[in-house]
Design an enzyme around this catalytic site. Structure first.
Site, PDB file in Angstrom:
ATOM      1  N   ASP A 448       0.859  -1.179   0.000  1.00  0.00           N
ATOM      2  CA  ASP A 448       0.000   0.000   0.000  1.00  0.00           C
ATOM      3  C   ASP A 448       0.898   1.233   0.000  1.00  0.00           C
ATOM      4  O   ASP A 448       2.115   1.132   0.205  1.00  0.00           O
ATOM      5  CB  ASP A 448      -0.885  -0.043   1.244  1.00  0.00           C
ATOM      6  CG  ASP A 448      -1.816   1.155   1.334  1.00  0.00           C
ATOM      7  OD1 ASP A 448      -2.345   1.572   0.297  1.00  0.00           O
ATOM      8  OD2 ASP A 448      -1.988   1.676   2.444  1.00  0.00           O
ATOM      9  N   LYS A 449       0.327   2.405  -0.241  1.00  0.00           N
ATOM     10  CA  LYS A 449       1.128   3.635  -0.254  1.00  0.00           C
ATOM     11  C   LYS A 449       0.940   4.439   1.029  1.00  0.00           C
ATOM     12  O   LYS A 449       1.844   4.554   1.846  1.00  0.00           O
ATOM     13  CB  LYS A 449       0.764   4.516  -1.460  1.00  0.00           C
ATOM     14  CG  LYS A 449       1.633   5.773  -1.568  1.00  0.00           C
ATOM     15  CD  LYS A 449       1.091   6.755  -2.563  1.00  0.00           C
ATOM     16  CE  LYS A 449      -0.090   7.525  -2.020  1.00  0.00           C
ATOM     17  NZ  LYS A 449       0.260   8.479  -0.945  1.00  0.00           N
ATOM     18  N   THR A 450      -0.267   4.984   1.226  1.00  0.00           N
ATOM     19  CA  THR A 450      -0.503   5.899   2.332  1.00  0.00           C
ATOM     20  C   THR A 450      -0.355   5.179   3.663  1.00  0.00           C
ATOM     21  O   THR A 450      -1.041   4.197   3.925  1.00  0.00           O
ATOM     22  CB  THR A 450      -1.906   6.513   2.219  1.00  0.00           C
ATOM     23  OG1 THR A 450      -2.041   7.121   0.938  1.00  0.00           O
ATOM     24  CG2 THR A 450      -2.122   7.549   3.297  1.00  0.00           C
ATOM     25  N   ARG A 646       6.097  17.709  -4.602  1.00  0.00           N
ATOM     26  CA  ARG A 646       4.770  17.921  -5.180  1.00  0.00           C
ATOM     27  C   ARG A 646       4.610  19.408  -5.473  1.00  0.00           C
ATOM     28  O   ARG A 646       4.714  20.231  -4.560  1.00  0.00           O
ATOM     29  CB  ARG A 646       3.689  17.444  -4.214  1.00  0.00           C
ATOM     30  CG  ARG A 646       3.751  15.956  -3.922  1.00  0.00           C
ATOM     31  CD  ARG A 646       3.130  15.598  -2.591  1.00  0.00           C
ATOM     32  NE  ARG A 646       1.703  15.827  -2.527  1.00  0.00           N
ATOM     33  CZ  ARG A 646       0.776  14.886  -2.759  1.00  0.00           C
ATOM     34  NH1 ARG A 646       1.168  13.663  -3.093  1.00  0.00           N
ATOM     35  NH2 ARG A 646      -0.497  15.141  -2.665  1.00  0.00           N
ATOM     36  N   THR A 726      -2.639   0.946  -4.589  1.00  0.00           N
ATOM     37  CA  THR A 726      -3.148   2.026  -3.751  1.00  0.00           C
ATOM     38  C   THR A 726      -4.462   2.560  -4.298  1.00  0.00           C
ATOM     39  O   THR A 726      -4.745   2.456  -5.495  1.00  0.00           O
ATOM     40  CB  THR A 726      -2.110   3.166  -3.661  1.00  0.00           C
ATOM     41  OG1 THR A 726      -2.648   4.242  -2.907  1.00  0.00           O
ATOM     42  CG2 THR A 726      -1.730   3.670  -5.047  1.00  0.00           C
ATOM     43  N   GLY A 727      -5.244   3.121  -3.412  1.00  0.00           N
ATOM     44  CA  GLY A 727      -6.477   3.781  -3.821  1.00  0.00           C
ATOM     45  C   GLY A 727      -6.266   5.221  -4.212  1.00  0.00           C
ATOM     46  O   GLY A 727      -7.199   5.902  -4.644  1.00  0.00           O
ATOM     47  N   ASP A 728      -5.030   5.721  -4.081  1.00  0.00           N
ATOM     48  CA  ASP A 728      -4.734   7.113  -4.420  1.00  0.00           C
ATOM     49  C   ASP A 728      -4.848   7.348  -5.917  1.00  0.00           C
ATOM     50  O   ASP A 728      -4.788   6.418  -6.732  1.00  0.00           O
ATOM     51  CB  ASP A 728      -3.318   7.482  -3.968  1.00  0.00           C
ATOM     52  CG  ASP A 728      -3.271   7.746  -2.481  1.00  0.00           C
ATOM     53  OD1 ASP A 728      -4.348   7.771  -1.867  1.00  0.00           O
ATOM     54  OD2 ASP A 728      -2.181   7.912  -1.934  1.00  0.00           O
ATOM     55  N   ARG A 861      -5.944   3.824  -7.785  1.00  0.00           N
ATOM     56  CA  ARG A 861      -7.399   3.871  -7.840  1.00  0.00           C
ATOM     57  C   ARG A 861      -7.992   2.456  -7.878  1.00  0.00           C
ATOM     58  O   ARG A 861      -8.915   2.170  -8.619  1.00  0.00           O
ATOM     59  CB  ARG A 861      -7.867   4.678  -9.046  1.00  0.00           C
ATOM     60  CG  ARG A 861      -7.870   6.182  -8.857  1.00  0.00           C
ATOM     61  CD  ARG A 861      -8.604   6.521  -7.617  1.00  0.00           C
ATOM     62  NE  ARG A 861      -8.999   7.919  -7.521  1.00  0.00           N
ATOM     63  CZ  ARG A 861      -9.168   8.535  -6.367  1.00  0.00           C
ATOM     64  NH1 ARG A 861      -8.928   7.886  -5.248  1.00  0.00           N
ATOM     65  NH2 ARG A 861      -9.575   9.766  -6.297  1.00  0.00           N
ATOM     66  N   ASP A 891      -6.565  -2.771   3.196  1.00  0.00           N
ATOM     67  CA  ASP A 891      -5.462  -3.666   2.813  1.00  0.00           C
ATOM     68  C   ASP A 891      -5.653  -5.086   3.345  1.00  0.00           C
ATOM     69  O   ASP A 891      -4.849  -5.969   3.039  1.00  0.00           O
ATOM     70  CB  ASP A 891      -4.127  -3.123   3.342  1.00  0.00           C
ATOM     71  CG  ASP A 891      -3.836  -1.727   2.848  1.00  0.00           C
ATOM     72  OD1 ASP A 891      -4.031  -1.484   1.649  1.00  0.00           O
ATOM     73  OD2 ASP A 891      -3.434  -0.873   3.657  1.00  0.00           O
TER      74      ASP A 891
END
EC number: 7.6.2.1
Length: 1276
Positions: A448-450, A646, A726-728, A861, A891
């Site tokens: 996962d990322k976040t 960013r 990830t869901g980002d 996503r 997750d």
């Protein structure tokens, strides 16, 4: 300059910003999505279609428990037994209770083939006719094995019981008998009305009815669901907000809720509420989901819609899968092989006994046993006798030893101080004891990322203003230096002392008020946002929809432009100590298509100005030709992007009164448009966001967890591929990919449309060339998707993933067929749909092959179920060992699906940890878990198994050679007690310690030489080849151990004139030779010597002789004459020097070939580990020298760069709440007498002694600012 990107075909693909949930789409959604598709040609008259509106599948009646027990809501669970379809709120993760523990545990243990085998042996040993060994030689080890395993399972299940009990016994206020009473979570039922207070966990999926805040707003922390620490707001319906505030009103509430069935969609909820003959629509914003936490809301009331296993968080948890290691599976196959060998050998010896009895046994009078059995019958009994005699080829102690080793390795992980996170007092935790060696074989990591790779904390690091870059260490005079102390913010009473900035020159510029561009830059940051603010006991607390916006507003605050307050129409800031209020004429919010936000302000002097901030790709398209500093800003953006920051571009535009009035009329018309309102607003926004003047750009650091890039680089050197799921949104995930070194500038990136096109071409070629399809079906290697030596990376969104894998099309087709009530016509090969399941499988194989050719894969996503599906695809088609690591409830499915699941025990809750196999606090500990503990565990287990098989082959096959000289009569070659204690006491401790403590190189070299990990991935240390080597080694040693003493005993005369060539003396010599050989052999195989290892070898030999002399003594024979029959055998035999010479010769000949082979291998064909061991000191010196010489690489202007992600949240912020007044509804009878208590002017805030307390420090509690702001706006 742009980064390398593969050419793609222009096509209308899925929306990259939308998170698909195709697996759980409702029929209504699919109806809508299918409307645009051409209907299939009808070939036959169709039955009439039922046009009645579909009934909602889930009905909930408020304050009526009996309603949910009606027969229509009953479901059959077994035969005629029925129960309510509505789950209770208790959760159950344990496996046993007091009644079921013993039978269920024994049932599970006897599902292991080896235990059934030993139970069968025990039964055979009870039968006198075929028993060749006492029954206790099998019973004692079997009871010990079953007992140890049962105790371990019991301890694990008791921990689950405690966790379940802790959650189920949490307290909550439930409306019962017209008043709120405290009740346990486990007693809550669907339809109950509950009251939650600030900081309470939400016990079920609840419909928000009312709260203490205006408009029944309620703020929740969703960290356990999605890893996001920013607070989300939920809102009750207006009708419930106005009518359901008092306890009496709530007790009379009798609405009927009709909604969708329980599902795992965290982003969607649809339903209606029927109350007082009126229907009200319900959506996700009205729902409080289990696992979230109520924050900044004194109290709220809600109606339980889904409870227990039906809640969305439980639906996302996936099924608990029984996980086994590759070595376990291989060991089972090897045990089957040994069983087959055992049956064949026993059958051969039984046949030999039959012929021997016919030729010799039946004619020798001295062998008469008084039984009139035929030769065939005796051969049959001999077969079972040899099954018992040779059963030690698969000793039951093997499984006990394996469990002990795994337990010890788990404790080493728990005790590793280098995996202890001191900041949060969190140690590493091995939550399972059965997967340790699998940690040394990982080929794919899914992360996962976040919260896993990142801290989800943003910091303002650099900026460029009017073409000049700031942020590097610089003195107040503008001189660049290597190091500089952070700026002292004591001159600004309202500054956040946590904010760190090292460019003193920019601060001096802003304080001098001479640099108009810098002033305009920070003024924009303080005005153009949707941040909420509250003054909490003299402290300003900001609550932003995204951490990016919070970081920018905090930066402006420290530079002297302090955001103080806002109303629906105004924004008040302090500009270097001077308060100014701006009228907000319009707020143009961010969305994923616009990639920017704007605000139109009227200055105190009457000037109208538009401020805009957004991604550089959209801002540069809208800049005025007269805008300055475009090139220099572009260069700065490239530099920031290469530093993986960013970026956001800032710009403004002055607007005349007449221009604004004309635009405002269009804006109002768009706001009241019924059809496609969002598109109409976007078109109006486009009209005014033109001819912008560039001010500069910001650069924010999305802080990675410490050591993430180094960890990923080290794991990549170990040939471990890392995929980020990830869901980002895509831009955010891509930016983090560069930040953590997963992506590099040398890689060519392929996106969803590129991947889809390549797969479509491969599919078309396969259809046109059947031979290709046949080759693919035979799993022969196909042509690579990316020929050449270049590096490739794949970035794909959830929408494209469904498109590529036919998930959406499959759903739509199934629904269409159900509606039409017929089978499909022959599929057109050109319609983009799979012709059959085989083609769908080939498409999946193609996708996995393509992804595995890439150096890096990022899936963004994606839904929790898609994460699990990606892991499943790699496991299924690559047969690879996988590891998933995450920190949130989204997750959990992925963690359970992978071979090994790792949970990050951070700030985002414990859902992932509770479902994981291993847990620790920081991602960087993963490399130590795999490269050190995993590799050591794998090496130890492989060495243990190889030696264990060897020593038991060497021990057991002596019976085989002895049978040729004993008439194949199932006679054992050793004493009974030696057979019983061989694996328990005489040879177990040294090999057990090797399995626990051995290491080829230390932990530092393991981390510095990741290539040492590769043999585990390839399974080189334990496979069928190694098994047969152990088998042939055991055969060789058993030959030596039997035939050298046998030869020595032929026509031998002792010193006392007596021949020591009796059976008992022979058994003592062979047993002694075996004990010396196996203990010295494990000494040769030991790589890491400690005092304990040395003691274990010597103690095992000493224990053997001590016990042997005791059980061969006359005293114990007198007490148990029938059990201890080798009276005086050991003292008589071992007093002969000739026999000691025989033992020494046997041991020497057994070990000499091994010593020679090991010498040759380490000299001629050394492994990577051998080379590292041999040159350990030189390697350590070289590494130290490299670290001293290593310098950070300078920025190369001519290298390809990328645009880092625009710094915005995934979803629009609070602009809608602020500008539309939707949150300003007056509560019935409320509002009078409150202004003096609530209203606080900006001047008071400015003049107060303001410190800085972040919402993070308050754990989110201080974000109640929004509640107060809403009230303030309403009253103003």
């Amino acid at each position: 300059m742009n980064r390398q990107r593969a050419d793609s075909q222009g096509s209308l693909g899925p929306n990259d910003e939308v998170m698909p949930y195709s697996d759980d789409e409702t029929d209504d959604e699919l109806d809508d999505s299918s409307e645009s598709e051409p209907e299939e040609r009808r070939e036959a008259p169709q039955p009439p279609v039922d046009t009645r509106p579909p009934e909602a599948g889930w009905k909930v009646k408020a304050n009526d428990r009996a309603y949910h027990q009606l027969p229509e809501f009953q479901k059959k669970i077994f035969l005629c037994v029925k129960k309510s379809r509505y789950s209770g709120n208790a959760i159950k993760t344990y496996k046993y209770n007091a009644l079921t523990f013993l039978p269920l545990n024994l049932y599970e243990q006897f599902k292991r083939v080896a235990n059934i085998y030993f139970l069968a042996l025990l039964i055979l040993q009870i039968i006198p006719e075929i028993s060749t060994l006492p029954w206790y030689t099998t019973l004692i080890p079997l009871v010990i094995v079953l007992g140890i395993t049962a105790i371990k399972d019991l301890v694990d299940d008791l921990a689950r019981h405690r966790m379940d009990k802790e959650i189920n016994n949490r307290k909550c206020e439930v409306l019962q008998d017209s008043r709120f009473q405290e009740s346990k979570w486990m007693n809550i039922q669907v339809g109950d009305v509950v009251r939650l207070k600030k900081n309470d966990f939400i016990p079920a999926d609840i419909l928000l009815l009312s709260s203490s805040n205006p408009n029944s707003l309620c703020y929740v922390e969703t960290a356990e669901l999605d890893g996001e620490t920013n607070l989300k707001f939920k809102m009750g319906l207006r009708v419930t907000d106005e009518r359901l505030q008092e306890e009496r009103q709530l007790a009379q509430f009798d609405a009927l809720i009709e909604c969708e069935e329980p599902n795992n969609r965290l982003d969607k909820f649809l339903g209606t509420m029927l109350w007082n003959q009126e229907r009200y629509p319900l959506e996700l914003d009205n729902m409080l989901l289990r696992g979230c936490k109520v924050r900044n809301t004194d109290y709220c009331h809600g109606l339980v819609i889904f409870a227990g296993a039906d809640t969305k968080i439980m639906k996302n948890s996936g099924k608990t899968r029984f996980k086994r290691t590759k070595i376990d599976e291989l060991m089972n196959y090897m045990v089957y092989t040994i069983f087959a060998m055992l049956i064949l050998v026993s059958a051969g010896l039984a046949i030999g006994h039959k012929f021997w009895y016919d030729d010799i046994g039946s004619k020798a009078w001295y062998l008469e046993d008084g039984k009139s059995y035929s030769a065939d019958h005796r051969g049959f009994l001999s077969f079972w006798g040899y099954i018992i005699v040779l059963n030690t080829m698969v000793p039951i102690s093997l499984y006990v030893s394996v469990e002990v080793i795994r337990l010890g390795q788990s404790k080493f992980i728990n005790w590793d101080l280098q995996m202890f996170y001191q900041e949060k007092d969190t140690p590493a935790k091995a939550r399972t004891t059965t997967l340790n060696e699998q940690l040394g074989q990982i080929q794919y990591i899914f992360s996962d990322k976040t919260g896993t790779l990142t801290q989800n904390i943003m910091q303002f690091k650099k900026c460029t203003i009017a073409g000049r870059s700031f942020g590097d260490p610089t003195t107040a005079e503008g001189v660049s230096v290597e190091k500089m102390k952070p700026v002292d913010w004591s001159w600004n009473r309202q500054a956040d002392p946590k904010f760190s900035f090292v460019d003193h020159f920019l601060v001096a510029n802003v304080r001098s008020k001479k640099d108009k561009d810098a002033t305009e830059f920070f003024k924009l940051l303080s005005l153009c946002h949707t941040v909420m603010v509250e003054n909490n006991d003299g402290n300003l607390v900001y609550q932003a929809a995204s951490p990016d916006e919070g970081a920018l507003v905090t930066a402006a605050r420290n530079f002297g432009f302090v955001f103080l307050s806002r109303t629906q129409d105004t924004i008040t800031i302090s500009e270097m100590g001077n308060e100014a209020t701006y009228e907000m004429l319009a707020l143009l919010d961010f969305n994923s298509d616009r990639k920017r936000m704007s605000i139109v302000l009227k200055f105190p002097n009457g000037q109208i100005r538009l401020y805009c901030k957004g991604a550089d790709t959209v801002i540069y398209e809208r800049l005025s030709p007269n805008s300055r500093h475009k090139d220099t800003t572009q260069t700065a953006l490239d530099v920031f992007a290469n530093e993986t920051l960013r970026t956001l571009c800032l710009c403004y535009k002055d607007i005349s009164e007449s221009e604004y009035q004309a635009w405002s009329r269009k804006h109002k018309d768009a706001q009241v448009t019924i059809a496609d309102r969002d598109a109409a607003l976007d078109r109006v926004y486009e009209e005014i966001e033109t001819n912008l003047m560039l001010i500069g750009a910001t650069a924010i650091e999305d802080k990675l967890q410490e050591g993430v890039p180094e960890t990923i680089a080290n794991l990549a050197k170990a040939d471990i591929k890392i995929w980020v799921l990830t869901g980002d949104k895509k831009e955010t995930a891509e930016n983090i990919g560069y930040s953590c070194s997963l992506l590099t500038d040398e890689m060519t990136i392929h996106y969803g449309e590129d991947v889809n096109e390549k797969l479509r071409v491969r599919q078309t070629n396969r259809r046109s060339n059947p031979q290709t399809a046949a080759r693919a079906g035979k799993k022969k290697p196909s042509e690579p998707f990316f020929p050449g030596s270049g590096k490739n990376a794949l970035i794909i969104t959830g929408g494209w993933l469904n498109e590529i894998l036919y998930e959406k099309k499959k759903k739509r087709r199934r629904l269409r067929l159900r509606r039409l009530g017929r089978r499909p016509p022959p599929t057109n090969p050109q319609d983009g749909q799979p012709m059959d399941d085989k083609e769908k499988e080939l498409r999946q194989i193609d996708f996995v092959d393509m992804a595995c050719e890439c150096e890096a894969v990022i899936c963004c996503r994606v839904t929790p179920k898609q994460k699990a599906n990606v892991v499943t695809l790699v496991k299924k088609y690559k047969k690879a060992v996988t590891l998933s690591i995450g920190d949130g409830a989204n997750d959990v499915n992925m963690i359970k699906t992978a071979d090994i699941g790792v949970g990050i025990s951070g700030q985002e809750g414990m859902q992932a940890v509770m479902s994981s196999d291993y847990a620790f606090a920081q991602f960087r500990y993963l490399q130590r878990l795999l490269l050190v503990h995993g590799r050591w565990s794998y090496i130890r287990m492989c060495k243990f198994l190889r030696f264990f098989f060897f020593k038991n082959f060497a021990f057991t096959l002596v019976h085989f050679w002895y049978s040729f000289f004993s008439g194949y009569s199932s006679q054992v070659a050793y004493e009974d007690w030696f057979i019983t204690l061989y694996n328990l006491a005489y040879s177990s401790l040294p090999v057990l310690l090797v399995g626990l403590l051995d290491q080829d190189v230390n932990d530092k070299l393991s981390l510095n030489f990741p290539k040492l990990y590769v043999p585990g991935q390839q399974g080189r240390l334990f496979n069928y080849k190694k098994f047969f080597i152990s088998l042939f080694h055991g055969i060789f040693v058993s030959l030596i151990i039997f035939f050298i003493p046998y030869g020595a005993f032929l026509q031998t005369m002792g010193q006392d004139g007596e021949a020591p060539s009796d059976y008992q003396s022979f058994a003592v010599v062979t047993a002694s030779s075996l004990i010396f050989t196996v203990n010295l052999q494990i000494s040769l195989d030991t790589s890491y010597w400690t005092f304990v290892n040395c003691f274990a070898v010597l103690a095992s030999i000493a224990i053997y002789f001590g016990i042997m002399f005791d059980i061969h003594s006359a005293g114990i024979h007198v007490i148990f004459p029938s059990i201890f029959t080798f009276t005086g055998a050991a003292p008589n035999a071992l007093r002969q020097p000739y026999l000691w010479l025989t033992i020494i010769l046997t041991v020497a000949i057994s070990l000499l070939p091994v010593v020679c082979i090991q010498f040759l291998y380490k000299t001629i064909w050394p492994s990577v580990g051998d080379k590292v061991q041999r040159n350990r000191k030189r390697y350590e010196m070289e590494l130290e020298e490299e670290q001293r010489k290593k310098k950070p690489p300078a920025f190369q202007r001519n290298r390809p760069s990328r645009r880092s992600a625009y710094a915005f949240s995934h979803t629009p912020g609070y602009a809608n709440l602020i500008s539309t007044g939707r949150s300003m509804r007056r509560r019935r009878g409320g509002g009078e007498g409150k202004p003096e208590r609530i209203r606080r002017s900006a001047a008071e805030i400015r003049n107060s002694n303001v410190g800085s307390v972040s919402a993070r420090e308050h754990g989110g509690d201080d974000a109640a600012l929004r509640v107060r702001v809403f009230i303030q706006l309403h009253l103003l």
